[in-house]
Design an enzyme around this catalytic site. Structure first.
Site, PDB file in Angstrom:
ATOM      1  CE  LYS A  32     -30.264  74.625  16.126  1.00 61.32           C
ATOM      2  NZ  LYS A  32     -31.729  75.438  16.134  1.00 61.32           N
ATOM      3  CB  CYS A  59     -27.076  81.464  21.130  1.00 59.64           C
ATOM      4  SG  CYS A  59     -28.407  81.510  21.605  1.00 59.64           S
ATOM      5  CD  GLN A 108     -28.455  76.134  12.868  1.00 63.40           C
ATOM      6  OE1 GLN A 108     -29.621  75.988  10.799  1.00 63.40           O
ATOM      7  NE2 GLN A 108     -29.301  76.576  13.081  1.00 63.40           N
ATOM      8  CG  HIS A 159     -24.565  78.237  18.973  1.00 63.67           C
ATOM      9  ND1 HIS A 159     -25.135  77.448  20.448  1.00 63.67           N
ATOM     10  CD2 HIS A 159     -26.220  78.572  18.256  1.00 63.67           C
ATOM     11  CE1 HIS A 159     -26.845  77.435  20.289  1.00 63.67           C
ATOM     12  NE2 HIS A 159     -27.299  78.545  19.424  1.00 63.67           N
ATOM     13  CG  ASP A 161     -22.722  73.515  16.131  1.00 67.99           C
ATOM     14  OD1 ASP A 161     -23.793  72.970  14.954  1.00 67.99           O
ATOM     15  OD2 ASP A 161     -22.992  74.323  16.716  1.00 67.99           O
TER      16      ASP A 161
HETATM   17  N1  C6P Z   1     -29.329  77.357  17.283  1.00 69.66           N
HETATM   18  C1  C6P Z   1     -31.122  79.895  16.619  1.00 69.66           C
HETATM   19  O1  C6P Z   1     -31.642  79.855  16.186  1.00 69.66           O
HETATM   20  P1  C6P Z   1     -30.362  73.262  19.941  1.00 69.66           P
HETATM   21  O2  C6P Z   1     -30.759  73.464  20.612  1.00 69.66           O
HETATM   22  O3  C6P Z   1     -29.259  71.619  20.442  1.00 69.66           O
HETATM   23  O4  C6P Z   1     -30.996  72.081  19.262  1.00 69.66           O
HETATM   24  O5  C6P Z   1     -28.687  73.526  19.102  1.00 69.66           O
HETATM   25  C2  C6P Z   1     -27.909  73.991  19.728  1.00 69.66           C
HETATM   26  C3  C6P Z   1     -27.580  75.363  18.241  1.00 69.66           C
HETATM   27  C4  C6P Z   1     -26.301  74.419  18.074  1.00 69.66           C
HETATM   28  N2  C6P Z   1     -25.347  75.296  16.885  1.00 69.66           N
HETATM   29  C5  C6P Z   1     -25.715  75.705  15.995  1.00 69.66           C
HETATM   30  C6  C6P Z   1     -24.728  76.164  14.471  1.00 69.66           C
HETATM   31  C7  C6P Z   1     -27.192  76.290  16.661  1.00 69.66           C
HETATM   32  O6  C6P Z   1     -27.616  77.007  15.407  1.00 69.66           O
HETATM   33  C8  C6P Z   1     -27.575  75.639  17.353  1.00 69.66           C
HETATM   34  C9  C6P Z   1     -29.241  76.487  17.624  1.00 69.66           C
HETATM   35  C10 C6P Z   1     -30.692  78.333  17.422  1.00 69.66           C
HETATM   36  O7  C6P Z   1     -29.619  80.069  15.571  1.00 69.66           O
HETATM   37  C11 C6P Z   1     -31.468  77.759  18.620  1.00 69.66           C
HETATM   38  S1  C6P Z   1     -30.329  79.249  19.400  1.00 69.66           S
END
Ligand code: C6P
Length: 412
Positions: free
Chosen positions: A225, A366, A202, A122, A199
């Protein structure tokens, strides 16, 4: 499988109709809905406990501090953190990774060093490393993925031959659903002396995660999430690494003594929590963890994987639909199904599904470098959670067939 119909009753928003239809919420990788238990924990905090933390000497402030620190212990326990002080509250995964790149990375990476990332990362686990490498004159080495959307282990091995300082990868891909062999990747990276950043945006909501078993060095997560509030999240780190790191943000609470021209810093984790923290976020996240722990992460994973398999089977029957990501063993894919449908733009698919009350995400998620490797500008993505069921899979497939008919793919 979980009794999703019963669980749905815990989520006020899921009781609403969307465009006059049963709301089918399949955008859980973007953010999840919140159960009443989380909403009432936040409300209760404001009704009974709210004050600034770590500052006041009066009873209310002490109780607010206790609630905040109890939430930290809850996060530490759920992920088997190395120590409670190794949990730094952040706004989410993005801020947690920026903290590691901005503090640990800035202090240790030098010109000529290598930082390794993957082509399925991401942007949150890519751009901070790009910024760091550009600033330091270091090399960013991106590991390729296989045709079916896994990390290419032979390329990973080649990248490690550069003896990188830092290796960063996602445990679970948000765009493909791939569950990466995180413990293996961490072991291989440590063997060449790299520090490992996972990371966990997910993985934490969907899998049983034990950071000590994983044996990474830093692990980032987002509360929103995993049933928690927006703007909540954490960095879980080996305390000895946090101890050696310079601060990330300067301000209140992160200091020990402040002089005219310099300061000494607070102990960890407070050294990394400048300013008034998101206490309601921490309290809500702890309530979310209670909810997830009651169900059991293994059962949640099994439930979502079953839904993803059912969805992939149904989508495979629709001519013109391409599903991305790994097939193979069932535990290699989380509850994320990314697909395209002929040349129908994913945004059109999402808009048509919306008319049937179905929420999916369309776009690059992203992950633009990944989209380039898939040779697409965007995909449509359905992502499942504990309150989804086979009725939702049926609704998704049915509405897709309708979209196909509209665009001339199947007979109306
Ligand atoms: N992905 C998706 O729709 P934040 O925004 O900081 O809570 O998370 C960022 C992020 C980082 N790593 C991974 C693997 C992610 O999936 C995400 C967030 C969302 O897939 C929003 S783009």
């Amino acid at each position: 499988m979980l009794d999703a119909a019963r669980l749905r009753a815990d989520f006020p928003l899921l009781q609403r109709l969307e465009n006059g239809r049963r709301l089918v919420y399949l955008d859980n990788a973007a953010t999840t809905q919140k159960p009443e238990a989380v909403l009432s924990a936040i409300l209760d905090y404001y009704h009974s406990t709210n004050a600034n933390v770590h500052r006041g000497a009066y009873g209310l402030a002490i109780r607010a501090t206790e609630a905040y620190e109890a939430a930290r212990e809850r996060v530490a326990g759920y992920l088997n953190a190395w120590a409670t002080e190794g949990v730094v509250f952040t706004r989410g995964t993005t801020e947690a990774i920026n903290l590691v790149a901005g503090a640990y990375g800035r202090a240790t990476v030098r010109a000529g060093d290598t930082v390794v990332v993957t082509a399925m990362d991401h942007h949150s686990n890519l751009v901070p490393w790009q910024i760091l490498c550009q600033e330091k004159g270091a090399t960013l080495r991106m590991v390729e993925i296989t045709e079916d959307g896994r990390i290419d282990l032979s390329d990973f091995g080649l990248a490690l031959e550069r003896n990188p300082k830092i290796v960063a990868f996602p445990y679970v891909s948000n765009a493909l659903g791939t569950v990466n062999p995180a413990a293996q990747l961490a072991r291989l990276s440590h063997a060449v002396g790299a520090v490992v950043v996972v990371d966990g945006a997910q993985s934490t909501p969907h899998l049983k995660v034990d950071v000590q078993e994983l044996d990474c060095d830093f692990y980032a997560l987002s509360g929103h999430k995993m049933l928690g509030p927006m703007g909540s999240g954490a960095l879980i780190a080996k305390p000895q690494l946090l101890e050696t790191m310079p601060p990330y943000h300067g301000g209140g609470e992160m200091i020990s003594k402040v002089w005219d021209d310099h300061s000494t810093y607070n102990k960890i984790p407070h050294k990394f929590e400048a300013g008034t923290p998101n206490v309601e976020g921490a309290v809500g996240l702890a309530a979310a963890i209670d909810y997830l722990a009651r169900l059991g992460p293994d059962r949640i994973a099994e439930h979502e994987q079953a839904l993803a398999r059912a969805a992939i089977e149904r989508l495979a029957q629709i001519e013109g639909v391409t599903v991305y990501g790994p097939r193979g063993p069932r535990d290699h894919r989380a509850g994320v199904v990314s697909f395209t449908y002929g040349d129908i733009h994913p945004h059109d698919i999402a808009t048509i599904l919306d008319q049937d009350g179905i929420c999916i995400r369309a776009g690059h998620h992203c992950t633009q470098p990944l989209m380039r490797r898939l040779n697409v500008a965007a995909t449509a993505r359905a992502s499942f959670y504990l309150y989804n069921d086979l009725e939702d899979v049926d609704a998704l497939a049915g509405s897709l067939v309708k979209a196909g008919a509209l665009f001339g793919y199947v007979p109306a």
